[in-house]
Write an enzyme that holds these catalytic residues in place. Sequence first.
Site, PDB file in Angstrom:
ATOM      1  N   LYS A  69      41.635  39.808  33.381  1.00 63.12           N
ATOM      2  CA  LYS A  69      42.341  39.691  34.658  1.00 63.12           C
ATOM      3  C   LYS A  69      43.832  39.465  34.419  1.00 63.12           C
ATOM      4  O   LYS A  69      44.204  38.574  33.658  1.00 63.12           O
ATOM      5  CB  LYS A  69      41.775  38.518  35.452  1.00 63.12           C
ATOM      6  CG  LYS A  69      40.314  38.683  35.830  1.00 63.12           C
ATOM      7  CD  LYS A  69      39.795  37.484  36.574  1.00 63.12           C
ATOM      8  CE  LYS A  69      39.780  36.235  35.734  1.00 63.12           C
ATOM      9  NZ  LYS A  69      39.055  35.118  36.347  1.00 63.12           N
ATOM     10  N   THR A 115      46.732  31.021  46.176  1.00 67.02           N
ATOM     11  CA  THR A 115      45.771  31.797  45.373  1.00 67.02           C
ATOM     12  C   THR A 115      44.712  30.894  44.740  1.00 67.02           C
ATOM     13  O   THR A 115      44.152  31.231  43.704  1.00 67.02           O
ATOM     14  CB  THR A 115      46.512  32.578  44.263  1.00 67.02           C
ATOM     15  OG1 THR A 115      47.272  31.635  43.489  1.00 67.02           O
ATOM     16  CG2 THR A 115      47.424  33.641  44.818  1.00 67.02           C
ATOM     17  N   GLY A 147      41.374  29.669  43.805  1.00 69.34           N
ATOM     18  CA  GLY A 147      40.017  30.221  43.819  1.00 69.34           C
ATOM     19  C   GLY A 147      39.906  31.727  43.684  1.00 69.34           C
ATOM     20  O   GLY A 147      38.817  32.288  43.861  1.00 69.34           O
ATOM     21  N   THR A 148      41.005  32.387  43.321  1.00 67.69           N
ATOM     22  CA  THR A 148      40.928  33.854  43.183  1.00 67.69           C
ATOM     23  C   THR A 148      39.898  34.282  42.142  1.00 67.69           C
ATOM     24  O   THR A 148      39.121  35.217  42.374  1.00 67.69           O
ATOM     25  CB  THR A 148      42.296  34.460  42.774  1.00 67.69           C
ATOM     26  OG1 THR A 148      42.809  33.717  41.679  1.00 67.69           O
ATOM     27  CG2 THR A 148      43.277  34.469  43.913  1.00 67.69           C
ATOM     28  N   GLY A 149      39.911  33.584  40.996  1.00 74.76           N
ATOM     29  CA  GLY A 149      39.008  33.972  39.902  1.00 74.76           C
ATOM     30  C   GLY A 149      37.542  33.804  40.287  1.00 74.76           C
ATOM     31  O   GLY A 149      36.702  34.678  40.005  1.00 74.76           O
ATOM     32  N   CYS A 150      37.228  32.686  40.945  1.00 76.30           N
ATOM     33  CA  CYS A 150      35.829  32.422  41.355  1.00 76.30           C
ATOM     34  C   CYS A 150      35.378  33.473  42.370  1.00 76.30           C
ATOM     35  O   CYS A 150      34.270  34.031  42.267  1.00 76.30           O
ATOM     36  CB  CYS A 150      35.705  31.041  41.989  1.00 76.30           C
ATOM     37  SG  CYS A 150      36.283  29.696  40.942  1.00 76.30           S
TER      38      CYS A 150
HETATM   39  N1  LIG Z   1      49.477  37.375  43.784  1.00 80.33           N
HETATM   40  C1  LIG Z   1      48.472  38.229  43.596  1.00 80.33           C
HETATM   41  N2  LIG Z   1      48.413  39.392  44.278  1.00 80.33           N
HETATM   42  C2  LIG Z   1      47.399  40.270  44.102  1.00 80.33           C
HETATM   43  N3  LIG Z   1      46.388  40.066  43.239  1.00 80.33           N
HETATM   44  C3  LIG Z   1      46.390  38.923  42.514  1.00 80.33           C
HETATM   45  C4  LIG Z   1      47.417  37.940  42.648  1.00 80.33           C
HETATM   46  N4  LIG Z   1      47.125  36.896  41.811  1.00 80.33           N
HETATM   47  C5  LIG Z   1      45.956  37.210  41.194  1.00 80.33           C
HETATM   48  N5  LIG Z   1      45.528  38.428  41.595  1.00 80.33           N
HETATM   49  C6  LIG Z   1      44.282  39.093  41.199  1.00 80.33           C
HETATM   50  O1  LIG Z   1      43.238  38.174  41.519  1.00 80.33           O
HETATM   51  C7  LIG Z   1      42.179  38.313  40.586  1.00 80.33           C
HETATM   52  C8  LIG Z   1      41.938  36.955  39.916  1.00 80.33           C
HETATM   53  O2  LIG Z   1      42.818  36.872  38.825  1.00 80.33           O
HETATM   54  P1  LIG Z   1      43.488  35.578  38.209  1.00 80.33           P
HETATM   55  O3  LIG Z   1      44.060  36.017  36.912  1.00 80.33           O
HETATM   56  O4  LIG Z   1      44.405  34.946  39.209  1.00 80.33           O
HETATM   57  O5  LIG Z   1      42.200  34.661  38.034  1.00 80.33           O
HETATM   58  P2  LIG Z   1      42.091  33.151  37.664  1.00 80.33           P
HETATM   59  O6  LIG Z   1      43.337  32.662  37.014  1.00 80.33           O
HETATM   60  O7  LIG Z   1      40.827  33.024  36.905  1.00 80.33           O
HETATM   61  O8  LIG Z   1      41.935  32.445  39.075  1.00 80.33           O
HETATM   62  P3  LIG Z   1      41.648  30.877  39.382  1.00 80.33           P
HETATM   63  O9  LIG Z   1      41.532  30.145  38.087  1.00 80.33           O
HETATM   64  O10 LIG Z   1      42.769  30.411  40.225  1.00 80.33           O
HETATM   65  O11 LIG Z   1      40.383  30.876  40.179  1.00 80.33           O
HETATM   66  C9  LIG Z   1      42.618  39.432  39.628  1.00 80.33           C
HETATM   67  O12 LIG Z   1      42.144  40.673  40.124  1.00 80.33           O
HETATM   68  C10 LIG Z   1      44.132  39.381  39.712  1.00 80.33           C
HETATM   69  O13 LIG Z   1      44.706  40.620  39.337  1.00 80.33           O
HETATM   70  C1  LIG Z   2      34.898  23.838  40.051  1.00 81.74           C
HETATM   71  C2  LIG Z   2      36.012  24.768  39.788  1.00 81.74           C
HETATM   72  N1  LIG Z   2      35.751  25.925  39.141  1.00 81.74           N
HETATM   73  C3  LIG Z   2      36.751  26.798  38.881  1.00 81.74           C
HETATM   74  C4  LIG Z   2      38.053  26.512  39.267  1.00 81.74           C
HETATM   75  C5  LIG Z   2      39.166  27.492  38.939  1.00 81.74           C
HETATM   76  O1  LIG Z   2      39.774  27.965  40.044  1.00 81.74           O
HETATM   77  C6  LIG Z   2      38.284  25.293  39.961  1.00 81.74           C
HETATM   78  N2  LIG Z   2      39.523  24.934  40.393  1.00 81.74           N
HETATM   79  N3  LIG Z   2      37.247  24.451  40.197  1.00 81.74           N
END
Ligand SMILES: Nc1ncnc2c1ncn2[C@@H]1O[C@H](COP(=O)(O)OP(=O)(O)OP(=O)(O)O)[C@@H](O)[C@H]1O
Ligand SMILES: Cc1ncc(CO)c(N)n1
Length: 278
Positions: free
Chosen positions: A176, A208, A210-213
Site C-alpha cells: 500500500k 484517514t 482506519g484506511t488500512g483496516c
Molecule cells: N490521502 C489519500 N487519498 C487517497 N488514497 C489514500 C490516501 N491515503 C491512503 N490512501 C489509500 O488508502 C489505502 C490504505 O493505505 P495506507 O497506506 O494508508 O494504509 P495503512 O497505513 O495501513 O492505514 P491505517 O494504519 O491508518 O489503517 C491504500 O489504498 C492507500 O493508497
Molecule cells: C485495533 C487497531 N487496529 C489497527 C489500527 C491501525 O489503523 C488501529 N489504529 N487500531
Amino acid sequence: MPDIKSALTIAGTDPSGGAGIQADLKTFQERDVYGMSVVTSLVAQNTLGVQAVHHVPVEFLEQQLESIFSDITPAAVKTGMIASEEMMRCIAAVLSKTKAVYVMDPVMYAKSGHALMGEDSRDALKTHLVPLAALITPNIPEAEELTGIHIVDENSMKAAAKIIVREYGAKAVLMKGGHMEGTSAADWLYDGSSFTAYTAERIQTKHTHGTGCTYSAAITAELAKGRSLQEAVRIGKDFVTDAISYSLQLGKGNGPTNHWGYRLQGVPVQEEQHDEVY
Ligand SMILES: Nc1ncnc2c1ncn2[C@@H]1O[C@H](COP(=O)(O)OP(=O)(O)OP(=O)(O)O)[C@@H](O)[C@H]1O
Ligand SMILES: Cc1ncc(CO)c(N)n1
C-alpha cells in the site's frame, strides 16, 4: 434467500469506531457479507491516538476461536492487530486447519505511531502466519520492518514485495502506497508472477483513520464472495477511495473513513481508474 457469505475478523478494537474490529464489521456489512469477530486486544483509542491497551489472555483468544471454528467455517478470515508471538501461534494453529481464504493486515502501529505489535513478534509473524496468507497487505513502514528494505520508490516497493512472496511464503502481497509522497495513492499487487498497479488520486485530507483496516476488510469480503484476487483488490481500492473522500471530521484529531456517507450521498470521485499489468 440470497446466498450470504460470512467473513471473520481477528483483531483489536477501536471504541471510536474508525479502525480495528469495528471498521472491519462495518465494512463487511457494507459489502453484503455476514461479519463475525474475535478480539485480540481491547484498545482505548480515538481520533487523537491510543490511550491504553489491554490484551486478551491467550486462553480466552483460543476459546473465542474455538467458539467460531467448532461451529462455523467462515468463507474468509482477516487478521489485524496481533500483539504477541503467543497469540500468533494460537491463531496460526487454527488457520492452518481451515479452508477459509486468509488475508493478513500486518498491523504494527496506529496512525499516531503507537506500537500495536511487540517488536520481538515480527519474526514470529513471518514464521507462523505469513506462509498461511493468501494475501498480506503491508503499508510502507510495515513492509520496511518485515524486509529490512528502505522503501523510497516503485522499485523498492516491488523488491520488498518479491521478498515477502518468494522468501516468506505469502501467496500474494499488496504493497500500500498511502505513506508515499506524490499526487497519486498507488498500491502494487504481486502474486508471485506479475505486478498489478491500483491507483487513485490522493485526496487532501487528514481524516484517514482506519484506511488500512477498511481496505483489507473490503478485500476479505470480496474474496469471501468468491471473487478473484485481482477483482477483490480492485473493488477494495474503489471502496476505500470513496470512503476516504467522504471521511468524517469526527473528534479532535484524524477522523475516520466513511463509506456509509458515500453510499448515502455519493457519486464516485474516481470515474476512471486503471489497472496496469507488468
Ligand atoms: N490521502 C489519500 N487519498 C487517497 N488514497 C489514500 C490516501 N491515503 C491512503 N490512501 C489509500 O488508502 C489505502 C490504505 O493505505 P495506507 O497506506 O494508508 O494504509 P495503512 O497505513 O495501513 O492505514 P491505517 O494504519 O491508518 O489503517 C491504500 O489504498 C492507500 O493508497
Ligand atoms: C485495533 C487497531 N487496529 C489497527 C489500527 C491501525 O489503523 C488501529 N489504529 N487500531
